[in-house]
Write a protein that holds these residues in place. Structure first.
Motif, PDB file in Angstrom:
ATOM      1  N   CYS A 180      37.425  40.180  33.027  1.00 12.01           N
ATOM      2  CA  CYS A 180      38.005  41.415  33.560  1.00 12.01           C
ATOM      3  C   CYS A 180      39.456  41.573  33.105  1.00 12.01           C
ATOM      4  O   CYS A 180      40.233  40.632  33.152  1.00 12.01           O
ATOM      5  N   ARG A 181      39.792  42.764  32.670  1.00 10.72           N
ATOM      6  CA  ARG A 181      41.196  43.064  32.398  1.00 10.72           C
ATOM      7  C   ARG A 181      41.650  44.305  33.164  1.00 10.72           C
ATOM      8  O   ARG A 181      42.750  44.785  32.970  1.00 10.72           O
ATOM      9  N   CYS A 182      40.790  44.824  34.042  1.00  9.51           N
ATOM     10  CA  CYS A 182      41.167  46.006  34.815  1.00  9.51           C
ATOM     11  C   CYS A 182      41.690  45.646  36.192  1.00  9.51           C
ATOM     12  O   CYS A 182      42.335  46.464  36.844  1.00  9.51           O
ATOM     13  N   GLY A 183      41.373  44.439  36.670  1.00  9.30           N
ATOM     14  CA  GLY A 183      41.834  44.007  37.987  1.00  9.30           C
ATOM     15  C   GLY A 183      40.913  44.396  39.127  1.00  9.30           C
ATOM     16  O   GLY A 183      41.180  44.038  40.270  1.00  9.30           O
ATOM     17  N   HIS A 184      39.817  45.072  38.882  1.00 16.65           N
ATOM     18  CA  HIS A 184      38.946  45.560  39.955  1.00 16.65           C
ATOM     19  C   HIS A 184      37.712  44.698  40.208  1.00 16.65           C
ATOM     20  O   HIS A 184      37.000  44.929  41.193  1.00 16.65           O
ATOM     21  N   SER A 185      37.436  43.726  39.360  1.00 17.27           N
ATOM     22  CA  SER A 185      36.218  42.932  39.535  1.00 17.27           C
ATOM     23  C   SER A 185      36.243  42.165  40.853  1.00 17.27           C
ATOM     24  O   SER A 185      37.263  41.605  41.252  1.00 17.27           O
TER      25      SER A 185
ATOM     26  N   CYS B 285      34.060  40.025  34.383  1.00 16.07           N
ATOM     27  CA  CYS B 285      33.829  41.464  34.545  1.00 16.07           C
ATOM     28  C   CYS B 285      32.537  41.682  35.327  1.00 16.07           C
ATOM     29  O   CYS B 285      31.530  41.029  35.062  1.00 16.07           O
TER      30      CYS B 285
ATOM     31  N   HIS C 231      35.161  48.249  36.189  1.00 15.30           N
ATOM     32  CA  HIS C 231      36.098  49.047  35.383  1.00 15.30           C
ATOM     33  C   HIS C 231      35.591  50.474  35.206  1.00 15.30           C
ATOM     34  O   HIS C 231      36.371  51.418  35.271  1.00 15.30           O
TER      35      HIS C 231
ATOM     36  N   LYS D 131      36.224  37.951  39.746  1.00 12.56           N
ATOM     37  CA  LYS D 131      37.237  37.516  38.778  1.00 12.56           C
ATOM     38  C   LYS D 131      37.099  36.025  38.510  1.00 12.56           C
ATOM     39  O   LYS D 131      36.773  35.282  39.423  1.00 12.56           O
ATOM     40  N   PRO D 132      37.345  35.577  37.311  1.00 11.06           N
ATOM     41  CA  PRO D 132      37.934  36.327  36.212  1.00 11.06           C
ATOM     42  C   PRO D 132      36.901  37.104  35.383  1.00 11.06           C
ATOM     43  O   PRO D 132      37.235  37.628  34.332  1.00 11.06           O
TER      44      PRO D 132
END
Ligand code: FES
Length: 78
Positions: free
Chosen positions: A42-47, A53, A57, A50-51
């Protein structure tokens, strides 16, 4: 297992890692990836997982499209 590791930055989505890699937590303990050789981080922060996905997103309208570019040289270490 592949010799190289490839990280793909998905438009409006995760970082997909493929190849030979390990993922460790903040204490250095390795995640058991159950034999996966590809995983999305995840790079959107909403998962909620985490970490990794979990598809959040898309539901949250994450927007980030990046293009490969050259970075400046790293700062010298003191
Ligand atoms: S990038 Fe997919 S949930 Fe964050």
């Amino acid at each position: 297992m592949a010799d190289t590791t490839e990280i793909n930055v998905f438009p409006n989505g995760p970082l997909r890692i493929t190849g030979n890699f390990v993922i460790k937590d903040g204490q250095g303990k390795e995640f058991d990836l159950a034999g996966r050789t590809t995983i999305a981080l995840c790079r959107c922060g909403h998962s909620a997982n985490k970490p990794f996905c979990d598809g959040s997103h898309a539901r949250n309208g994450f927007q980030s499209v990046v293009e490969a570019r050259a970075l400046p040289p790293p700062a010298p270490k003191p």
